[in-house]
Scaffold this motif. Sequence first.
Motif, short mmCIF file in Angstrom:
data_model
loop_
_atom_site.label_atom_id
_atom_site.label_comp_id
_atom_site.label_asym_id
_atom_site.label_seq_id
_atom_site.Cartn_x
_atom_site.Cartn_y
_atom_site.Cartn_z
N LEU A 28 0.81 -1.22 0.00
CA LEU A 28 0.00 0.00 0.00
C LEU A 28 0.85 1.26 0.00
CD1 LEU A 28 -2.68 -1.16 2.59
CD2 LEU A 28 -2.85 -1.15 0.11
N GLY A 29 2.14 1.11 0.21
CA GLY A 29 3.02 2.28 0.21
C GLY A 29 2.80 3.19 1.39
N VAL A 30 2.46 2.61 2.55
CA VAL A 30 2.24 3.41 3.75
C VAL A 30 3.23 2.98 4.83
CG1 VAL A 30 -0.20 3.81 3.25
CG2 VAL A 30 0.46 1.83 4.65
N ASP A 31 3.54 3.91 5.72
CA ASP A 31 4.45 3.64 6.82
C ASP A 31 3.73 2.94 7.97
OD1 ASP A 31 6.57 4.90 5.51
OD2 ASP A 31 6.02 6.87 6.31
N ASP A 32 4.49 2.25 8.78
CA ASP A 32 3.95 1.67 9.99
C ASP A 32 3.54 2.80 10.93
OD1 ASP A 32 3.20 -0.11 11.93
OD2 ASP A 32 5.20 -0.91 12.30
N GLU A 33 2.45 2.60 11.67
CA GLU A 33 2.00 3.58 12.65
C GLU A 33 1.63 2.87 13.94
OE1 GLU A 33 0.12 7.04 9.70
OE2 GLU A 33 -1.21 5.83 10.95
N ARG A 34 1.70 3.61 15.03
CA ARG A 34 1.48 3.01 16.35
C ARG A 34 0.11 2.34 16.46
NH1 ARG A 34 -1.05 4.28 20.84
NH2 ARG A 34 -1.70 6.30 20.00
N LYS A 35 -0.95 2.99 15.99
CA LYS A 35 -2.29 2.42 16.12
C LYS A 35 -2.43 1.14 15.31
CE LYS A 35 -5.01 6.53 17.20
NZ LYS A 35 -6.14 7.40 16.77
N VAL A 36 -1.81 1.10 14.15
CA VAL A 36 -1.88 -0.10 13.31
C VAL A 36 -1.11 -1.23 13.97
CG1 VAL A 36 -1.53 -1.03 10.99
CG2 VAL A 36 -1.94 1.42 11.29
N ARG A 37 0.09 -0.93 14.43
CA ARG A 37 0.93 -1.94 15.09
C ARG A 37 0.26 -2.48 16.34
NH1 ARG A 37 4.76 -5.69 14.59
NH2 ARG A 37 5.77 -4.34 13.07
N LYS A 38 -0.34 -1.60 17.13
CA LYS A 38 -0.99 -2.04 18.37
C LYS A 38 -2.14 -2.98 18.06
CE LYS A 38 -3.30 -0.26 22.51
NZ LYS A 38 -3.76 0.95 23.23
N HIS A 39 -2.95 -2.65 17.05
CA HIS A 39 -4.06 -3.51 16.68
C HIS A 39 -3.55 -4.85 16.15
CE1 HIS A 39 -8.29 -4.16 15.44
NE2 HIS A 39 -7.76 -4.85 14.44
N PHE A 40 -2.50 -4.81 15.36
CA PHE A 40 -1.92 -6.04 14.82
C PHE A 40 -1.44 -6.94 15.95
CE2 PHE A 40 2.01 -8.19 13.21
CZ PHE A 40 1.38 -9.05 12.31
N ASP A 41 -0.72 -6.37 16.90
CA ASP A 41 -0.15 -7.17 18.00
C ASP A 41 -1.22 -7.76 18.91
OD1 ASP A 41 2.41 -6.70 17.11
OD2 ASP A 41 2.80 -5.03 18.47
N LYS A 42 -2.32 -7.04 19.11
CA LYS A 42 -3.33 -7.47 20.07
C LYS A 42 -4.49 -8.25 19.44
CE LYS A 42 -2.57 -3.94 23.61
NZ LYS A 42 -2.25 -4.95 24.66
N GLN A 43 -4.83 -7.94 18.20
CA GLN A 43 -6.04 -8.52 17.61
C GLN A 43 -5.78 -9.57 16.55
OE1 GLN A 43 -8.99 -7.85 18.95
NE2 GLN A 43 -8.01 -6.43 20.36
N LEU A 44 -4.76 -9.39 15.74
CA LEU A 44 -4.49 -10.38 14.69
C LEU A 44 -3.55 -11.45 15.23
CD1 LEU A 44 -5.79 -8.15 12.84
CD2 LEU A 44 -4.48 -9.24 11.03
N VAL A 45 -4.11 -12.29 16.08
CA VAL A 45 -3.36 -13.37 16.71
C VAL A 45 -4.13 -14.68 16.50
CG1 VAL A 45 -2.22 -11.91 18.40
CG2 VAL A 45 -4.46 -12.85 18.93
N ALA A 46 -3.45 -15.79 16.72
CA ALA A 46 -4.02 -17.10 16.39
C ALA A 46 -5.34 -17.37 17.09
CB ALA A 46 -3.01 -18.19 16.71
N ASP A 47 -5.44 -17.02 18.37
CA ASP A 47 -6.67 -17.30 19.11
C ASP A 47 -7.86 -16.56 18.52
OD1 ASP A 47 -5.35 -18.98 20.78
OD2 ASP A 47 -5.19 -17.58 22.46
N HIS A 48 -7.66 -15.29 18.19
CA HIS A 48 -8.75 -14.51 17.62
C HIS A 48 -9.11 -14.97 16.22
CE1 HIS A 48 -8.01 -10.81 20.45
NE2 HIS A 48 -8.26 -11.92 21.09
N ALA A 49 -8.13 -15.44 15.49
CA ALA A 49 -8.37 -15.87 14.11
C ALA A 49 -8.88 -17.30 14.02
CB ALA A 49 -7.08 -15.74 13.30
N ASN A 50 -8.94 -18.01 15.15
CA ASN A 50 -9.44 -19.38 15.18
C ASN A 50 -8.69 -20.30 14.22
OD1 ASN A 50 -11.62 -19.29 17.14
ND2 ASN A 50 -12.69 -17.97 15.69
N ILE A 51 -7.37 -20.18 14.22
CA ILE A 51 -6.55 -21.04 13.38
C ILE A 51 -6.67 -22.49 13.88
CG2 ILE A 51 -4.21 -21.54 12.57
CD1 ILE A 51 -5.40 -18.91 11.50
N GLY A 52 -6.95 -23.40 12.98
CA GLY A 52 -7.10 -24.81 13.36
C GLY A 52 -8.42 -25.14 14.01
N ARG A 53 -9.41 -24.24 13.88
CA ARG A 53 -10.69 -24.46 14.56
C ARG A 53 -11.40 -25.71 14.07
NH1 ARG A 53 -14.90 -19.93 13.42
NH2 ARG A 53 -16.28 -21.52 14.27
N TRP A 54 -11.12 -26.13 12.85
CA TRP A 54 -11.86 -27.25 12.26
C TRP A 54 -11.63 -28.55 12.99
CZ3 TRP A 54 -9.74 -31.62 9.91
CH2 TRP A 54 -8.34 -31.61 9.73
#
Length: 290
Positions: A224-250
């Motif tokens: 996207l040609g955008v720089d990393d930002e604190r709000k994006v990084r914080k959301h990535f670290d806290k929300q885009l994780v295996a438990d929230h994404a239900n990896i292997g739920r099947w």
Amino acid sequence: MPDPPLFVGGTGRSGTHAVAKLLGKHSHLYYVSRELRFHTDRGGLPDLFEGQIDVDKFLSNMREYYWRRPGADGRVRGLHSKFKKKRFEAALDEFEILAQTDVRAAGAALLRALLDPMAAEEGKPVWIEQTPQTASAAGYLNEMFPDMRMIHMVRDGRDVASSVNNMPWGPGSMRGGLRWWEKRLRAADAGVAKVPGDRVLVMSLEDLVVNDRESSYERLLGFLGVDDERKVRKHFDKQLVADHANIGRWRRDMSERRQRRVDRAYERALQQMAADGVRSIEALEGSPAA
């Protein structure tokens, strides 16, 4: 000249909303928090472009079905929850005039008339639309926005199948869920193939949340040609994780014998898609095309 829009699509239940929401934390990117659907679905812009419906029918669908409709879960869905009626009607009036000479230009103007002001109110130059079917409709979107960008999210078909089975409209079995996933992945792959490769990013949900987090995160921002930002990084670290994404739920609550049957069905689907040239599966770990 307005900035090109960004669409995030996939099969559904593949991480489209999660990634769009993540990117919406960026100061440059406005997150459209509802699926619009009229630019991807039956009775919408694709049918109009193909001559399956005329302008009057499209406008009728916009004012009725797309404006307010009952969902499969009993909740009321539609554009009424996102747009003020006055703005909506003004956009349709403009569309009707433009469509007399160029329906594709009119379609682009309609989307911009609805979304550009909302993004501008947030001080953000780019909007992100997250209807999953934007991937399968990418060819039509590219005709409207030749400079658009597309993020095509892919996910392990077994987890997709497990997820859709829990939905009111789901097929109700893992076998049916895998067929649902394969049909939509094929359609999405065919759609994004109509967009120049440098404007498409195929991203695996598993890579983003488990397998290759940092590299995938950097690829996403770099595309996207955008720089990393604190709000994006914080959301990535806290929300885009295996438990929230239900990896292997099947695998949950499933016997080993049944897991093996599901594995075999999934492997057959991957092999057939690889043989048929479905490129998107290359992003799936362990796929025959990887």
